[in-house]
Write a protein that holds these residues in place. Structure first.
Motif, PDB file in Angstrom:
ATOM      1  N   HIS A  32       0.824  -1.214   0.000  1.00  0.00           N
ATOM      2  CA  HIS A  32       0.000   0.000   0.000  1.00  0.00           C
ATOM      3  C   HIS A  32       0.857   1.263   0.000  1.00  0.00           C
ATOM      4  O   HIS A  32       1.901   1.316   0.658  1.00  0.00           O
ATOM      5  CB  HIS A  32      -0.901  -0.010   1.235  1.00  0.00           C
ATOM      6  CG  HIS A  32      -1.762   1.208   1.382  1.00  0.00           C
ATOM      7  ND1 HIS A  32      -2.714   1.569   0.452  1.00  0.00           N
ATOM      8  CD2 HIS A  32      -1.812   2.154   2.366  1.00  0.00           C
ATOM      9  CE1 HIS A  32      -3.322   2.673   0.854  1.00  0.00           C
ATOM     10  NE2 HIS A  32      -2.788   3.047   2.000  1.00  0.00           N
ATOM     11  N   LEU A  33       0.399   2.276  -0.741  1.00  0.00           N
ATOM     12  CA  LEU A  33       1.013   3.604  -0.700  1.00  0.00           C
ATOM     13  C   LEU A  33       0.148   4.470   0.211  1.00  0.00           C
ATOM     14  O   LEU A  33      -0.994   4.785  -0.129  1.00  0.00           O
ATOM     15  CB  LEU A  33       1.081   4.216  -2.099  1.00  0.00           C
ATOM     16  CG  LEU A  33       1.701   5.619  -2.198  1.00  0.00           C
ATOM     17  CD1 LEU A  33       3.154   5.607  -1.728  1.00  0.00           C
ATOM     18  CD2 LEU A  33       1.605   6.154  -3.621  1.00  0.00           C
ATOM     19  N   MET A 162      -8.033  -0.935  -4.463  1.00  0.00           N
ATOM     20  CA  MET A 162      -8.717  -2.097  -3.890  1.00  0.00           C
ATOM     21  C   MET A 162      -9.327  -2.962  -4.980  1.00  0.00           C
ATOM     22  O   MET A 162      -9.307  -4.195  -4.905  1.00  0.00           O
ATOM     23  CB  MET A 162      -9.784  -1.646  -2.893  1.00  0.00           C
ATOM     24  CG  MET A 162      -9.220  -1.102  -1.600  1.00  0.00           C
ATOM     25  SD  MET A 162     -10.492  -0.830  -0.337  1.00  0.00           S
ATOM     26  CE  MET A 162     -11.337   0.597  -1.027  1.00  0.00           C
ATOM     27  N   ALA A 163      -9.881  -2.314  -5.997  1.00  0.00           N
ATOM     28  CA  ALA A 163     -10.445  -3.073  -7.114  1.00  0.00           C
ATOM     29  C   ALA A 163      -9.356  -3.879  -7.813  1.00  0.00           C
ATOM     30  O   ALA A 163      -9.537  -5.057  -8.126  1.00  0.00           O
ATOM     31  CB  ALA A 163     -11.118  -2.119  -8.101  1.00  0.00           C
ATOM     32  N   PHE A 164      -8.217  -3.253  -8.039  1.00  0.00           N
ATOM     33  CA  PHE A 164      -7.128  -3.903  -8.767  1.00  0.00           C
ATOM     34  C   PHE A 164      -6.518  -5.051  -7.959  1.00  0.00           C
ATOM     35  O   PHE A 164      -6.218  -6.122  -8.499  1.00  0.00           O
ATOM     36  CB  PHE A 164      -6.045  -2.874  -9.100  1.00  0.00           C
ATOM     37  CG  PHE A 164      -5.022  -3.361 -10.085  1.00  0.00           C
ATOM     38  CD1 PHE A 164      -5.276  -3.324 -11.447  1.00  0.00           C
ATOM     39  CD2 PHE A 164      -3.800  -3.852  -9.658  1.00  0.00           C
ATOM     40  CE1 PHE A 164      -4.337  -3.781 -12.366  1.00  0.00           C
ATOM     41  CE2 PHE A 164      -2.852  -4.307 -10.562  1.00  0.00           C
ATOM     42  CZ  PHE A 164      -3.118  -4.268 -11.924  1.00  0.00           C
ATOM     43  N   ALA A 165      -6.352  -4.828  -6.647  1.00  0.00           N
ATOM     44  CA  ALA A 165      -5.712  -5.834  -5.794  1.00  0.00           C
ATOM     45  C   ALA A 165      -6.692  -6.882  -5.280  1.00  0.00           C
ATOM     46  O   ALA A 165      -6.286  -7.931  -4.793  1.00  0.00           O
ATOM     47  CB  ALA A 165      -5.019  -5.158  -4.614  1.00  0.00           C
ATOM     48  N   GLY A 166      -7.985  -6.574  -5.368  1.00  0.00           N
ATOM     49  CA  GLY A 166      -8.986  -7.538  -4.925  1.00  0.00           C
ATOM     50  C   GLY A 166      -9.363  -7.442  -3.468  1.00  0.00           C
ATOM     51  O   GLY A 166      -9.870  -8.406  -2.889  1.00  0.00           O
ATOM     52  N   GLY A 167      -9.150  -6.284  -2.849  1.00  0.00           N
ATOM     53  CA  GLY A 167      -9.578  -6.148  -1.467  1.00  0.00           C
ATOM     54  C   GLY A 167      -8.914  -5.004  -0.730  1.00  0.00           C
ATOM     55  O   GLY A 167      -8.043  -4.302  -1.254  1.00  0.00           O
ATOM     56  N   GLU A 173      -7.126  -8.026   3.053  1.00  0.00           N
ATOM     57  CA  GLU A 173      -7.729  -8.560   1.836  1.00  0.00           C
ATOM     58  C   GLU A 173      -6.849  -8.243   0.634  1.00  0.00           C
ATOM     59  O   GLU A 173      -6.070  -7.290   0.652  1.00  0.00           O
ATOM     60  CB  GLU A 173      -9.112  -7.935   1.595  1.00  0.00           C
ATOM     61  CG  GLU A 173     -10.171  -8.315   2.600  1.00  0.00           C
ATOM     62  CD  GLU A 173     -11.484  -7.603   2.330  1.00  0.00           C
ATOM     63  OE1 GLU A 173     -12.509  -8.049   2.876  1.00  0.00           O
ATOM     64  OE2 GLU A 173     -11.484  -6.601   1.583  1.00  0.00           O
ATOM     65  N   GLY A 174      -7.002  -9.028  -0.407  1.00  0.00           N
ATOM     66  CA  GLY A 174      -6.359  -8.722  -1.675  1.00  0.00           C
ATOM     67  C   GLY A 174      -4.934  -9.224  -1.788  1.00  0.00           C
ATOM     68  O   GLY A 174      -4.362  -9.799  -0.861  1.00  0.00           O
ATOM     69  N   ASP A 175      -4.364  -8.981  -2.957  1.00  0.00           N
ATOM     70  CA  ASP A 175      -3.030  -9.453  -3.303  1.00  0.00           C
ATOM     71  C   ASP A 175      -2.025  -8.309  -3.185  1.00  0.00           C
ATOM     72  O   ASP A 175      -2.146  -7.296  -3.875  1.00  0.00           O
ATOM     73  CB  ASP A 175      -3.057  -9.998  -4.736  1.00  0.00           C
ATOM     74  CG  ASP A 175      -1.734 -10.601  -5.154  1.00  0.00           C
ATOM     75  OD1 ASP A 175      -0.792  -9.827  -5.420  1.00  0.00           O
ATOM     76  OD2 ASP A 175      -1.642 -11.840  -5.225  1.00  0.00           O
ATOM     77  N   ALA A 176      -1.035  -8.477  -2.313  1.00  0.00           N
ATOM     78  CA  ALA A 176      -0.049  -7.415  -2.083  1.00  0.00           C
ATOM     79  C   ALA A 176       0.749  -7.108  -3.344  1.00  0.00           C
ATOM     80  O   ALA A 176       1.085  -5.950  -3.617  1.00  0.00           O
ATOM     81  CB  ALA A 176       0.892  -7.808  -0.950  1.00  0.00           C
ATOM     82  N   GLY A 177       1.054  -8.139  -4.124  1.00  0.00           N
ATOM     83  CA  GLY A 177       1.804  -7.928  -5.359  1.00  0.00           C
ATOM     84  C   GLY A 177       1.027  -7.097  -6.362  1.00  0.00           C
ATOM     85  O   GLY A 177       1.578  -6.196  -7.009  1.00  0.00           O
TER      86      GLY A 177
END
Length: 273
Positions: A32-33, A162-167, A173-177
């Motif tokens: 996250h930024l 959040m939309a791009f990472a999935g959460g 939630e979501g994918d850190a990469g």
């Protein structure tokens, strides 16, 4: 000195800062930024047009994640209208907000990834109308991150991430990469728009008029208006009337009900129905 020259000088002085922000992204466990970094960056640009164009590009990047066939045309039309407003000066901000408000309830009812992509577009329209004040004139800001605020005031870029990472990174939630990939792209976009801001970076085709006419917003019944909940509320009212009639003879014109939702039903004081 014109705006392009000013921004050119700005970018030369900000290369070190951009590289520092990339380091923040790489060192972040969830990719996250932080909001404080984005606020500082965008405020240092200080140009409403650039900030909102960055937000518009964020929306267009994650728009393909919006998967609802019926609503797709209406949201795409709104995003295209916002894009036209920013890059070609067509339309009015008030009209964007009016349409965003019309679509808001439906967007809110979608699943996580779809909802975040939709919310990004809604947020963009508000930002255009408010001259990006949520970033450039953020009230009483003391360096909090996005997770410290209610979702209604999240910014377009955070919704898009959040939309791009999935959460949501604040609830693991979501994918850190994927999130790291998004924020690095975001910094690339800021740099590019500061050099040349008059051409959209991502193209999106407006829906045909016939497509728009064939689509309507599905009506969503509020939870408290569903037959099951209305039936439960009526049971509470009937029970309250029965108990009241036993002990009192006074006349009254309303009942105030305080309940808690439980697995076995609604609890109103000591009664479960």
């Amino acid at each position: 000195m014109n705006i392009k020259t000013l921004l050119s000088h700005f970018m030369k002085s900000k290369k070190v800062e951009i590289s520092e922000l990339r380091a923040v992204i790489e060192q972040s466990g969830n990719g996250h930024l932080p909001l404080s970094c984005r606020v500082e960056l965008l405020q240092s640009i200080g140009n409403v047009e650039i900030v909102n164009k960055v937000f518009a590009e964020c929306c267009k990047k994650v728009y393909p994640l919006w998967g609802n066939e019926i609503e797709d045309t209406l949201l795409r039309k709104l995003l295209c209208s916002a894009d036209e407003c920013l890059y070609h000066g067509k339309g009015k901000a008030d009209a964007l907000v009016e349409e965003a408000n019309r679509l808001r309830n439906y967007v809110e009812g979608q699943s996580c990834t779809e909802s975040m992509a939709g919310w990004a577009v809604i947020s963009l329209c508000y930002s255009i109308a408010d001259h990006a004040d949520a970033m450039l004139e953020i009230d009483e800001y003391e360096g909090e991150d996005d997770g410290a605020f209610e979702y209604e005031v999240w910014n377009t870029d955070f919704f898009a991430s959040m939309a791009f990472a999935g959460g949501n990174p604040f609830v693991d939630e979501g994918d850190a990469g994927k999130r790291r990939e998004f924020w690095n792209w975001y910094l690339d976009t800021v740099e590019t728009l500061c050099r040349k801001s008059d051409v959209p970076l991502i193209r999106i085709d407006a829906p045909k008029k016939k497509e728009v006419e064939q689509n309507t917003i599905p009506q969503r019944t509020q939870t408290y208006q569903t037959p099951a909940i209305l039936s439960k509320i009526q049971e509470v009212i009937d029970s309250a009337l029965m108990l009241y009639d036993k002990d009192y003879n006074d006349k009254w014109d309303k009942i105030i009900i305080s309940t808690r939702c439980m697995a076995v039903g609604l609890r109103a004081k000591n009664a479960v129905i």
